[in-house]
Design an enzyme around this catalytic site. Structure first.
Site, PDB file in Angstrom:
ATOM      1  N   HIS A 102       0.830  -1.167  -0.082  1.00 51.53           N
ATOM      2  CA  HIS A 102       0.101  -0.010  -0.112  1.00 51.53           C
ATOM      3  C   HIS A 102       0.798   1.456  -0.047  1.00 51.53           C
ATOM      4  O   HIS A 102       1.915   1.261   0.684  1.00 51.53           O
ATOM      5  CB  HIS A 102      -0.892   0.019   1.100  1.00 51.53           C
ATOM      6  CG  HIS A 102      -1.901   1.355   1.272  1.00 51.53           C
ATOM      7  ND1 HIS A 102      -3.036   1.161   0.675  1.00 51.53           N
ATOM      8  CD2 HIS A 102      -1.683   2.431   1.773  1.00 51.53           C
ATOM      9  CE1 HIS A 102      -3.546   2.287   0.719  1.00 51.53           C
ATOM     10  NE2 HIS A 102      -2.741   3.021   1.669  1.00 51.53           N
ATOM     11  N   ASP A 181     -15.063   2.576   7.619  1.00 49.53           N
ATOM     12  CA  ASP A 181     -14.126   3.358   7.200  1.00 49.53           C
ATOM     13  C   ASP A 181     -14.599   4.288   6.037  1.00 49.53           C
ATOM     14  O   ASP A 181     -14.249   5.611   5.772  1.00 49.53           O
ATOM     15  CB  ASP A 181     -12.808   2.821   6.861  1.00 49.53           C
ATOM     16  CG  ASP A 181     -11.795   3.576   5.961  1.00 49.53           C
ATOM     17  OD1 ASP A 181     -11.371   4.628   6.777  1.00 49.53           O
ATOM     18  OD2 ASP A 181     -11.597   3.561   4.741  1.00 49.53           O
ATOM     19  N   ARG A 188     -14.636  12.687   7.105  1.00 50.41           N
ATOM     20  CA  ARG A 188     -13.601  13.194   7.350  1.00 50.41           C
ATOM     21  C   ARG A 188     -13.066  14.178   6.156  1.00 50.41           C
ATOM     22  O   ARG A 188     -12.633  15.277   6.558  1.00 50.41           O
ATOM     23  CB  ARG A 188     -12.257  12.166   7.396  1.00 50.41           C
ATOM     24  CG  ARG A 188     -12.562  11.623   8.781  1.00 50.41           C
ATOM     25  CD  ARG A 188     -11.633  10.477   9.105  1.00 50.41           C
ATOM     26  NE  ARG A 188     -10.173  10.533   8.698  1.00 50.41           N
ATOM     27  CZ  ARG A 188      -9.158   9.860   7.935  1.00 50.41           C
ATOM     28  NH1 ARG A 188      -9.765   8.557   7.867  1.00 50.41           N
ATOM     29  NH2 ARG A 188      -8.039  10.263   7.931  1.00 50.41           N
ATOM     30  N   SER A 203      -7.727   4.180   9.255  1.00 48.49           N
ATOM     31  CA  SER A 203      -8.390   3.990   7.934  1.00 48.49           C
ATOM     32  C   SER A 203      -7.602   3.128   7.309  1.00 48.49           C
ATOM     33  O   SER A 203      -8.082   2.181   6.595  1.00 48.49           O
ATOM     34  CB  SER A 203      -8.542   5.433   7.391  1.00 48.49           C
ATOM     35  OG  SER A 203      -8.843   5.355   6.016  1.00 48.49           O
ATOM     36  N   LYS A 207      -8.658  -1.511   6.351  1.00 51.11           N
ATOM     37  CA  LYS A 207      -8.800  -1.733   4.948  1.00 51.11           C
ATOM     38  C   LYS A 207      -7.769  -3.012   4.511  1.00 51.11           C
ATOM     39  O   LYS A 207      -8.298  -3.990   4.001  1.00 51.11           O
ATOM     40  CB  LYS A 207      -8.692  -0.837   3.979  1.00 51.11           C
ATOM     41  CG  LYS A 207     -10.050   0.023   3.934  1.00 51.11           C
ATOM     42  CD  LYS A 207      -9.880   1.297   3.037  1.00 51.11           C
ATOM     43  CE  LYS A 207      -8.981   2.323   3.272  1.00 51.11           C
ATOM     44  NZ  LYS A 207      -9.376   3.475   3.048  1.00 51.11           N
TER      45      LYS A 207
HETATM   46  N1  URA Z   1      -6.051   6.730   2.629  1.00 53.68           N
HETATM   47  C1  URA Z   1      -6.866   6.229   3.378  1.00 53.68           C
HETATM   48  O1  URA Z   1      -7.400   5.197   2.997  1.00 53.68           O
HETATM   49  N2  URA Z   1      -7.473   6.942   4.166  1.00 53.68           N
HETATM   50  C2  URA Z   1      -6.900   7.913   4.783  1.00 53.68           C
HETATM   51  O2  URA Z   1      -7.198   8.362   5.730  1.00 53.68           O
HETATM   52  C3  URA Z   1      -5.903   8.597   4.160  1.00 53.68           C
HETATM   53  C4  URA Z   1      -5.420   7.941   2.966  1.00 53.68           C
END
Ligand code: URA
Length: 457
Positions: A102, A181, A188, A203, A207
């Protein structure tokens, strides 16, 4: 009935003890800087996902978290509650150690396009779920969708079958993974609470954990084209995510890497696919190749395919030289109904109708190419989305001709704009010219890789 009373009533019938909790008290407790219990965090996430807790109370809690922060324990609790709010991808039918990767996101970051086939060619199964992008350019899925015919919406069974057969697949992330999320991130985004380290860490990791891989390699970007602008905050974010991953039983390692100038030369969906193909041919730009080697060797190490990082690098560079990594990309594209000829010759990716040079304003050395400004210019050319539903021009973007450290003469081309829309070209050209800082002396270059945060097990 007032919303709090409603939550209380639903709670009483549902969760026994937790029922005495009220969002008002949770917000107040955090506002006073006190630590929330696991139960309070679970109550918030479950109630918000179910629609029992209104946006105004969730927003208030997010803002108090933004200012008061969360302890490590609270951050882990928040992450696990969000991860448990929906389904978990079941990857156990795929043999081998599955490693995910990621990036916190940057301009021209096409490493996933290179790493997925490269690491898969080394025998590590890569079951990648990715997003569409908001901002500078599209996300990995948008980039792949610039390949004619490519399908990123695969049904789960097909996804697993493809990874088992081909060794790799890249699909859109389903809304069933970590729905808490999804809802909170959207909130957010409109309440100025995105750039909080515990909220970002929670967050992303919620995932990644729900996506089911055994190990996770994180690329945490720092610089003017990234979420994190300073090195200290980037390492803090990296350490927080590594510790969450390890506590959740996933081997997790992070690299902190520079995003002061775009990665490689291409910024924009089809343009980035073209550069990724060149990289898989062994002819990629130095910074992109180096980053792929650094991240890829950690992926091989965690998958048990290399005993150390040096061996990992050797395996990966052999796969680039032999053409096996490019062959794997071709297989992946064909398996997802895309036109595999994009890996063989030019002419199969979308091409912009307007292609225009941006001349240098001065003579000297390029001191910096401001990634944030190049990203903004690429978005205005049509490569990215300003809003979630904005259309995207897959052929649009910018190809840099000069990067930091290069010599340039006034009037020489520094970058080339690709677009289908001739409006605002003069203004966009000015943004690109401003992104190029030109000075007399050859500059000292910023590092590409600032360091690694190893597993904390
Ligand atoms: N990417 C995400 O998936 N969440 C965040 O809070 C910031 C970047």
């Amino acid at each position: 009935m007032a919303p709090n009373t409603q939550v209380l009533t639903i709670c009483l019938s549902r969760i026994g003890d937790v029922c005495r909790m009220r969002m008002y008290d949770i917000i107040l407790k955090k506002r006073e800087g006190r630590e929330l219990t696991t139960g309070e965090i679970k109550h918030f996430i479950a109630g918000y996902t179910a629609g029992d807790i209104p946006d105004y109370q969730a927003s208030a809690l997010l803002m108090t978290i933004y200012f008061q922060g969360l302890s490590d324990r609270e951050t882990v609790d928040l992450t696990m509650a969000m991860s448990d709010s929906g389904e978990r991808a079941a990857l156990s039918a795929i043999p081998g150690i599955k490693v995910d990767k990621h990036s916190t996101g940057g301009v021209g970051d096409k490493t996933t396009l290179v790493l997925v086939p490269l690491v898969a060619a080394a025998g590590v199964p890569v079951a990648k779920m990715s997003g569409r992008g908001l901002g500078h350019t599209g996300g990995t899925v948008d980039k792949l969708e610039s390949i004619p015919g490519f399908k990123a919406e695969l049904e789960h069974g097909k996804f697993i079958e493809q990874v088992s057969m081909t060794g790799a697949a890249v699909v859109t992330q389903t809304g069933h993974l970590a729905p808490a999320d999804k809802k909170l991130y959207a909130l957010r985004d409109v309440t100025a609470t995105v750039d909080s380290i515990p909220l970002i860490a929670g967050s992303i990791m919620s995932k990644k954990i729900a996506a089911g891989a055994d190990a996770i390699v994180l690329d945490v970007k720092v610089g003017n084209g990234a979420f994190m602008r300073d090195i200290e905050s980037s390492f803090k974010l990296a350490r927080t995510m590594v510790s969450i991953g390890n506590l959740a039983g996933r081997r997790t390692v992070a690299l902190v890497t520079g995003m002061d100038q775009p990665l490689g030369y291409a910024v924009g969906n089809a343009l980035e696919v073209k550069e990724a193909v060149e990289t898989l041919r062994g002819r990629g730009p130095g910074d992109l190749v180096e980053l792929c080697m650094a991240l890829g060797s950690v992926m091989l190490l965690l998958a048990g395919k290399a005993g150390n990082l040096e061996t990992g690098r050797k395996i990966l560079s052999d796969l680039l030289v032999s053409g096996k990594a490019l062959e794997k990309f071709k297989d992946l594209i064909a398996a997802q109904e895309g036109d595999p000829r994009v890996t063989m010759e030019d002419g199969f990716l979308p091409v912009a109708t307007i292609i225009e040079d941006v001349p240098a304003s001065y003579t000297g050395y390029v001191q910096a190419v401001h990634a944030g400004k190049i990203g903004r210019a690429a978005m205005l050319l049509g490569a990215g989305r300003e809003k979630k539903d904005s259309p995207i021009d897959l052929s649009a973007g910018i190809v840099l001709r000069k990067k930091a450290g290069d010599r340039v003469v006034a009037g020489e081309t520094t970058a080339v704009m690709h677009t289908g829309d001739k409006q605002n070209l003069t203004a966009i050209k000015k943004i690109i010219q401003k992104a190029y800082e030109i000075g007399e002396k050859k500059p000292e270059l910023q590092p590409l890789i600032y360091g690694m945060v190893p597993e904390s097990l």
